[in-house]
Write a protein that holds these residues in place. Structure first.
Motif, PDB file in Angstrom:
ATOM      1  N   ASP A   1       0.858  -1.166   0.000  1.00 52.89           N
ATOM      2  CA  ASP A   1       0.000   0.000   0.000  1.00 52.89           C
ATOM      3  C   ASP A   1       0.890   1.210   0.000  1.00 52.89           C
ATOM      4  O   ASP A   1       1.961   1.194   0.608  1.00 52.89           O
ATOM      5  N   GLY A   2       0.495   2.235  -0.683  1.00 53.66           N
ATOM      6  CA  GLY A   2       1.341   3.408  -0.712  1.00 53.66           C
ATOM      7  C   GLY A   2       0.666   4.540  -1.444  1.00 53.66           C
ATOM      8  O   GLY A   2      -0.562   4.537  -1.616  1.00 53.66           O
ATOM      9  N   GLU A   3       1.471   5.493  -1.854  1.00 49.39           N
ATOM     10  CA  GLU A   3       0.873   6.659  -2.476  1.00 49.39           C
ATOM     11  C   GLU A   3       0.355   6.353  -3.877  1.00 49.39           C
ATOM     12  O   GLU A   3      -0.712   6.804  -4.272  1.00 49.39           O
ATOM     13  N   GLU A   4       1.108   5.612  -4.606  1.00 49.15           N
ATOM     14  CA  GLU A   4       0.737   5.362  -5.989  1.00 49.15           C
ATOM     15  C   GLU A   4       1.393   4.072  -6.471  1.00 49.15           C
ATOM     16  O   GLU A   4       2.375   3.611  -5.893  1.00 49.15           O
ATOM     17  N   GLN A   5       0.884   3.552  -7.562  1.00 46.73           N
ATOM     18  CA  GLN A   5       1.532   2.371  -8.121  1.00 46.73           C
ATOM     19  C   GLN A   5       2.821   2.764  -8.829  1.00 46.73           C
ATOM     20  O   GLN A   5       2.939   3.837  -9.385  1.00 46.73           O
TER      21      GLN A   5
ATOM     22  N   LEU B   1       2.842  -3.422  -5.262  1.00 49.80           N
ATOM     23  CA  LEU B   1       2.982  -2.591  -6.451  1.00 49.80           C
ATOM     24  C   LEU B   1       3.152  -1.111  -6.130  1.00 49.80           C
ATOM     25  O   LEU B   1       3.311  -0.305  -7.025  1.00 49.80           O
ATOM     26  N   PHE B   2       3.080  -0.750  -4.882  1.00 52.20           N
ATOM     27  CA  PHE B   2       3.049   0.669  -4.542  1.00 52.20           C
ATOM     28  C   PHE B   2       4.406   1.203  -4.119  1.00 52.20           C
ATOM     29  O   PHE B   2       5.277   0.457  -3.677  1.00 52.20           O
TER      30      PHE B   2
ATOM     31  N   ARG C   1       6.121   4.569  -1.866  1.00 53.02           N
ATOM     32  CA  ARG C   1       5.807   5.639  -0.915  1.00 53.02           C
ATOM     33  C   ARG C   1       7.083   6.387  -0.607  1.00 53.02           C
ATOM     34  O   ARG C   1       8.161   5.810  -0.537  1.00 53.02           O
ATOM     35  N   ARG C   2       6.924   7.676  -0.385  1.00 62.25           N
ATOM     36  CA  ARG C   2       8.078   8.475   0.029  1.00 62.25           C
ATOM     37  C   ARG C   2       8.462   8.104   1.455  1.00 62.25           C
ATOM     38  O   ARG C   2       7.598   7.831   2.270  1.00 62.25           O
TER      39      ARG C   2
END
Lengths: 1122, 293
Positions: free
Chosen positions: A858-862, A884-885, A887-888
């Motif tokens: 899970d993260g900001e974007e793929q 697939l994600f 994140r900073r």
């Protein structure tokens, strides 16, 4: 010539020679010769005569010795066989030839010595005596003394021991003959007391001579003192202990273990003797065994233990002590220093264990708990103090065993030991503390004359008017007194009554009763304990039958107020009155009852009681009043107008009476006195303590209102004498002054007036009047006020009093002046290798900040790549990854750090590392450059041949600056030193928000050792700076070389704890506002106090100081990376 | 298979409605204020110490608006549908896309999924951001246009603007006490909300709350309320946060279930609110003074 002729001629020849010396000598010779001829063979006789002659030759002294020789010989001969005699004789000669005086002593002592000494030892005895003599006249007389005292000593001790004494004397005489001679006297006098122990005692002394001879004198003084007190047992024990003391010491020195400086033997002896002085034999032997045990580990621990013995025995029973002791031993086995502190009761564990084990409850230990407890209950910031402190003030409270309060401080008895278990004692303590807090919580001191009561029709106002009528009449001329002024509302109230003492007693008992009811209602948890305490309060009350009527009634009321279900004997005559009284007391049970109700009830009860004569009636009938009988029916509970009128009428009549009595003066007054005994206050109820409403309200008002200058007191305009006069009229105090002898008369009132006066001048913020004066024994002083621009004041934590001393330290902030930048440059040059490495390490930190973390569920974007991959997988029929994600990285570096450098004088100390100590360290090889270099150094005055701690601090700092600049962290550099609390110097090398510039490098150059180390205020000032900075994480980095110390900040013994505790508190303050403190110290002894000071915060003790420059950046990195 | 009963309820977040009346005792006019704010579409900020009923209040209001308010207005057109309550507990890793939504992968490619905030905006519910200061700073970008007159949600990944539907209201809560200054709300954010302050309820109210919530009798409820009151006196003595009604209720429930009162208070109150041993001791003395053994 036959042999016998030969010998005879020899003899006569000797005789002649003797005759030449002295006729008298010759005669003595002859007498004894004839006597001895019977026993001696001729050769021996000649030998004997010859020896006599030999030692007689010379001075008068020799003559005397010779004569003595002849005289003693026959005496000796009777006692010893010939063979021994010969030896003795030779011994005499040997000694005498060395020192005549010594010979003489040997001679005169010999006969008596033989009573106790086997003849075969005679020679040895002579030898040992002779050995004491070293040639000097002092040692001569010492040896003589030894000889002469020998018979006496031998009577008590064995010859072996005597030999030891001789050795002792011999050893000691090298240092001081006088001392040895003095000791010999002591031995002959006192050894009998020691009996069998003498031998060991002498061994001990011998050991002392080798290592601690200077202390011997003091040691003997100590012994004398105890002998005078007849404490021989203690000495015997001490003796054994000290022997072990040395034994262990020797063992250790054999093992080559170097220990911390050992304690002085006399100190040890002194504490042991002092602290065991009062002990019973049984205890003594136990304590001895404990000591014996401890000495095996360290003498320091035994010493500490002895210092604690007194309080330990007071608090703990035998088994409890044993448990405590064994725990201590376990600790000692693991950690010597910690164990030693344990036995001094300096560690928390030790204290805690005593607390749990001991049965008594002591205010010092419970203070903190009750402070919070009472604060919780009352919602006010209450101090807890021992009643003693209040009694010491001499302001009216007399009994230090009673609890009391004046509204801001709860005073409790120092210790409670009335029960055999801690639980019961604590329960009692809690009950009385709750009762006193009840006075605060339920407003005993908030009596307001004008406020309406909740249960009564208020009669106060009318009664006051009546009273003022009386006054107007009384003081017609004095118009000023028209509206009489009162110090407190309670005073105003009590003034209504003619007998204010009676009124006060009634008020007190009713108020206490009111509080009891309230407490029992709200605090049901302590109900059982409370009732137990109440029950026990009824034991030992005075007998009602023996009291005069009015007092008896008061007593009945008290008992009723404590326990309404109690069966009491009451005078039948007053049965109805008593019922009426009880109804009034019961009013206090109401939940609505407030302090004004107490006052109204007081008026009513007063009316009834004052109508009854205080006489001891002879034929009074008593009956047991069954209180369960329900007499509180509703009709009686309601006051009707008649009742009220009755009371008013009564007071009216009093006023009239007063006026008339004023006119006819004292005619019928005297009549009254004859019948009636003066009313005495009842015996106090212990758990209710010593309640002084009027005085307390005065103090309470004062503390709340900031002194006499405002509020109630403004219009009074009193000078001190008037104030004193008014206070004197308090029935509160009259009571106590009456109890005292005349000398104290007036003191109490004066003390109160003085106290109020000081309060007046005090800042109301500076805590209660009883709190600050019991603090740390620093320079007595007041809070400081900043005067200059860059001055700041800070509180200081007093760990004994567990409170802050307000505005205690003054910090002077200064910008550091600029020096040369050479130090900075040189450091960079010298550490260029290290610097490169550090910079590389730090640079590696930076990019992480902006790096994306990939492959997350899970993260900001793929992540496009990953998605493509996943899609391919899907098409290919493979289960794709779910990660697939991206994140900073959430940690963005946002750090502010303040470095605080210790600039105390001790940082001037040279470091040991010789590598750096060479003067020409770092000198260039090229001669030309070398000269230049040398000139530069000279011009800088840097002719120091070594490096100081502070230099290393600076070097470390410089390396760190370089590193920090690559990171872009905010950082400030400060230094501190100072002298005394009013002059804490705080130097700014770089403010946190300041950009780095060459000036800063030049400022760092000027960092140098100055004065003391008062860490607390410096830390607090740094915190203040950090507080202003916005950063995600903030750090305070303290670099120091030792424990905090300053004038009045640290002293010998426990006081050093003060500094440590203040520093600890300051660091905790930092933590509480989100600043992470870190402390780096180069003090090798740092481990002991750092553990305490830093608590759960992190620190590092650097063993090798030379590592400081390289270690500092490492630490910083580790600290800020988490 | 079909006999397999699920013993859990699966509710889509935008369909979560408070159907039973939550227990809430108003302390002042907060109900009216909230109501008015809802009508006027003014976002609401609830502040106050933990456990003082902020969340409960929002639940109550969600129910209140759906039920009471609708009955008051007789006109059919005015009758409001039930207002969903969408609660997001904010934490420090909560980003804007967590609120707005994101693309997910499915066999055919990517699929957009709305975040809770977007759903609330679309469905017109109350969106409650609990402990909003904990969320990452980028969330403010989303919150701002939604909480002023624009009432717009920017979904930049879709390149869309969503206008909030009629019933949408943003409610945030925060606790000014324990968060440090760094986590304070920005002025620009604060000033988009009206603030309702929550504090510990008065004695009698608290007693009622404890009684109802835990089911204990009046005297125990009153004792618990007293304990709460006493412990709140201690904030100057090292307690960062005083005992909230919530912990008192927990204590009450334990007592109701048969745990001895002192023990229940110890675990629910004393040990819960602080780690300081000395404070424990004192607090437990207070407890033991109030509850008999």
């Amino acid at each position: 010539m036959t042999t016998s002729e030969y010998y005879n001629s020899k003899l006569s020849k000797i005789g002649n020679e003797l005759k030449l010396i002295s006729q008298e000598l010759y005669l003595t010779f002859l007498n004894n010769k004839n006597d001895l001829r019977k026993y001696f063979d001729e050769k021996t006789l000649v030998d004997w005569a010859l020896i006599g002659l030999n030692i007689s030759k010379g001075s008068e002294k020799n003559l005397k010795t010779g004569k003595k020789f002849f005289q003693v010989s026959s005496l000796i001969n009777e006692k010893i066989p010939l063979s021994t005699f010969k030896i003795w004789m030779l011994m005499v000669e040997k000694i005498s030839l060395e020192s005549t005086a010594l010979g003489y002593s040997y001679l005169i002592s010999s006969p008596s010595v033989l009573k106790f000494l086997r003849p075969r030892y005679l020679q040895e005895w002579g030898e040992i005596s002779k050995s004491i003599f070293s040639g000097s006249w002092k040692s001569n007389s010492l040896a003589s003394k030894f000889l002469e005292l020998s018979p006496l000593l031998l009577e008590i001790i064995s010859f072996d021991d005597l030999k030891k004494i001789s050795e002792y004397c011999k050893n000691l005489s090298v240092k001081s003959c006088d001392l040895a001679s003095h000791n010999l006297d002591w031995f002959s006098e006192n050894l009998p007391i020691l009996g069998k122990e003498s031998g060991d005692f002498i061994i001990l002394l011998k050991k002392m001579t080798t290592s601690d001879w200077r202390e011997i004198n003091m040691f003997f003084e100590l012994l004398d003192l105890n002998i005078q007190k007849n404490k021989v047992e203690n000495i015997k024990y001490l003796n054994q202990l000290l022997l072990n003391f040395y034994l262990e010491k020797e063992k250790k020195s054999n093992k080559n273990k170097t220990e911390n400086a050992d304690i002085k033997i006399t100190d040890f002896a002194k504490t042991f003797l002092k602290n065991t002085e009062k002990l019973r034999d049984l205890d003594l032997s136990r304590i001895f065994n404990f000591n014996l045990n401890l000495i095996k580990f360290s003498s320091q621990s035994a010493y500490n233990f002895n210092n604690s013995v007194d309080s330990l025995l007071e608090k703990l029973t035998d088994t409890q002590l044993l448990e405590w002791f064994n725990t201590g031993i376990e600790i000692l086995k693991k950690d010597l220093t910690l164990g030693e502190l344990f036995f001094l009761i300096e560690t928390e564990q030790s204290q805690l264990l005593i607390d749990t084990l001991s049965f008594s409850v002591d205010i010092e230990r419970e203070k903190e708990l009750f402070k919070i407890y009472c604060a919780a209950l009352s919602g006010k910031d209450l101090e807890i103090q021992s009643s003693e402190k209040l009694v010491e003030k001499e302001i009216g409270w007399l009994d230090s065993n009673l609890a009391t309060t004046e509204g801001t401080t709860i005073f409790l008895p120092q210790t409670v030991k009335r029960f055999s278990t801690k639980k019961e004692n604590f329960a009692w303590y809690k009950v009385i503390a709750t009762h006193q807090t009840g006075h605060v919580e339920f407003g005993s001191f908030e009596f307001n004359f004008e406020r309406k009561s909740s249960l009564f029709f208020d009669l106060r106002f009318q009664l006051l008017n009546l009273k003022s009528e009386e006054n107007i009449d009384d003081t017609l001329k004095d118009t000023n007194k028209d509206s009489k002024s009162y110090l407190t509302d309670i005073s105003k109230f009590l003034n209504i009554f003619d007998d204010s003492k009676l009124a006060l007693d009634i008020f007190t008992l009713l108020e206490a009763s009111r509080i009891d009811r309230k407490v029992l209602n709200v605090y049901r948890g302590i109900r059982d304990d409370y009732l137990d305490v109440q029950k026990s309060a009824l034991i030992n009350r005075p007998k009602i039958e023996e009291l005069p009527t009015r007092e008896a009634l008061v007593e009945i009321l008290i008992r009723y107020s404590i326990n309404p279900n109690l069966k009491v004997n009451i005078p039948s005559k007053y049965k109805d009155i008593i019922r009426t009284l009880f109804v009034l007391v019961d009013k206090m049970n109401s939940l609505k009852a407030i302090v004004e109700d107490t006052a109204e009830a007081t008026i009513r009860i007063y009316k009834i009681l004052s109508e009854i004569d205080n006489t001891l009636e002879d034929n009074m009938e008593f009956e047991e009043l069954d209180l369960n009988e329900n007499f509180q029916d509703e009709t009686e509970n309601q006051e009707n107008e008649d009742d009220l009128k009755n009371i008013l009428d009564y007071f009216q009549s009093l006023v009239k009476e007063f006026k008339s009595s004023n006119k006819n003066n004292d005619s019928d007054e005297s009549e009254n006195v004859l019948e009636e005994s003066k009313y005495q206050s009842p015996q106090e109820v212990e758990y209710r303590g010593d309640f002084k409403p009027e005085l307390s309200q005065l103090l309470y008002d004062f503390q709340l209102s900031d002194g006499i200058s405002d509020g109630n007191f403004e219009d009074l305009n009193l000078d001190e004498n008037e104030l004193e006069e008014m206070i004197k009229n308090f029935p509160d105090i009259q009571d106590s002054e009456g109890d005292q002898s005349e000398k104290a008369d007036g003191n109490v009132a004066k003390n109160i007036a003085d106290l109020l006066d000081t309060l007046d001048g005090q800042d109301s913020n500076s805590g209660g009047m009883f709190s600050d004066s019991f603090g740390h024994v620093d320079e007595n002083g007041k809070s400081l006020v900043p005067t200059g621009k860059d001055q700041y004041v800070y509180d200081e934590w007093d760990f004994r009093a567990k409170e802050y001393k307000k505005n205690w330290c003054l910090v002077n902030e200064k910008k550091m002046s600029e020096g040369e930048s050479d130090f900075y440059d040189e450091t960079l040059l010298n550490y260029s290798g290290l610097m490169k490495e550090i910079r590389k390490q730090f640079e590696m930190i930076v990019p992480e900040n902006y790096r994306k973390i990939k492959r997350l569920e899970d993260g900001e974007e793929q992540d496009l790549d990953l998605v493509v991959e996943a899609m391919t997988d899907l098409r290919a029929g493979i289960t794709p990854s779910e990660k697939l994600f991206w994140r900073r990285n959430k940690i963005e570096r946002d750090i502010a750090v303040a470095f605080l450098l210790d600039m105390s004088a001790s940082t001037a100390e040279a470091i040991e590392d010789t590598k750096y100590s060479r003067d020409d360290w770092g000198a260039p090889d090229d001669p030309e450059k070398y000269m230049e270099w040398l000139r530069k150094r000279r011009s800088q005055g840097l002719r120091r041949g070594y490096k100081r701690i502070v230099d290393l601090e600076k070097e470390g700092m410089i390396l760190l600056i370089e590193a920090l600049e690559t990171l872009g962290d905010f950082y400030g550099i400060y230094g501190f030193s100072g002298y005394g609390r009013e002059n804490v110097e705080f130097f700014v090398m770089k403010e946190i928000e300041e950009k780095f510039s060459p000036e800063i490098a030049r400022r760092i150059d000027r960092v140098s050792p100055l004065h003391a180390t008062r860490m607390g205020p410096a830390i607090r000032h740094t915190i203040k700076k950090l507080e202003k900075v916005e950063a995600k994480s903030r750090f305070l980095f303290l670099i120091s070389d030792g424990r905090p110390q300053d004038r009045g900040y640290s002293r010998e013994g426990v006081e050093k704890e003060y500094a440590v505790n203040d520093t600890k508190k300051a660091l905790q303050e930092a933590k509480s506002i989100g600043v992470t403190p870190f402390c780096l110290t180069v003090d090798k002894q740092g481990h002991d106090y750092m553990k305490n000071m830093m608590d759960d915060m992190s620190y590092e003790v650097l063993d090798n100081i030379a590592l400081l420059p390289s270690r500092l950046p490492e630490l910083y990195k580790a600290l800020t990376m988490t | 298979m079909s006999s397999d009963k699920t013993n859990y309820k699966n509710i889509r977040i935008e369909e979560f409605k408070i159907s039973e009346k939550p227990f809430y005792i108003p302390v002042a006019d907060e109900i009216d204020i909230f109501h008015s704010a809802y009508k006027q579409k003014i976002p609401v900020l609830l502040k106050g110490p933990t456990g003082t009923g902020k969340t409960r209040f929002v639940e109550y209001m969600a129910w209140h608006i759906s039920n009471i308010a609708s009955t008051n207005h007789k006109k059919k057109s005015d009758v409001q549908k039930e207002v969903p309550l969408i609660t997001v507990a904010c934490h420090e890793d909560l980003t804007a896309s967590d609120l707005v939504g994101r693309y997910l992968i499915d066999p055919e490619g990517t699929r957009w999924v709305d975040g809770p905030l977007t759903r609330a905006v679309k469905v017109g519910g109350i969106c409650y951001l609990d402990e909003v200061v904990e969320a990452r700073k980028d969330t403010t970008v989303i919150i701002h246009p939604l909480t002023d007159h624009r009432r717009l949600l920017t979904v930049d990944k879709l390149g869309e603007l969503i206008e909030a539907s009629e019933g949408f209201l943003m409610v945030v809560s925060y606790n000014p006490g324990y968060q440090n200054a760094l986590k304070d709300l920005k002025q620009s954010t604060r000033q988009r909300f009206i603030a309702i302050e929550f504090d510990f309820p008065p004695f009698e109210v608290e007693k009622e709350i404890i009684k109802t919530e835990s089911g204990v009798n009046d005297s125990i409820a009153s004792s618990l309320a007293t304990i709460g009151e006493k412990i709140r006196n201690l904030t100057d003595y090292g307690l960062t946060e005083a005992a909230s009604p919530r912990v008192l209720i927990y204590a009450g429930r334990l007592i109701k279930d048969g745990i001895p009162a002192r023990r229940a208070c110890q675990v629910a109150i004393s040990w819960g609110i602080t780690d300081d041993k000395k404070l424990h001791k004192s607090i437990e003395e207070v407890i033991s003074a109030i509850f008999p053994n």
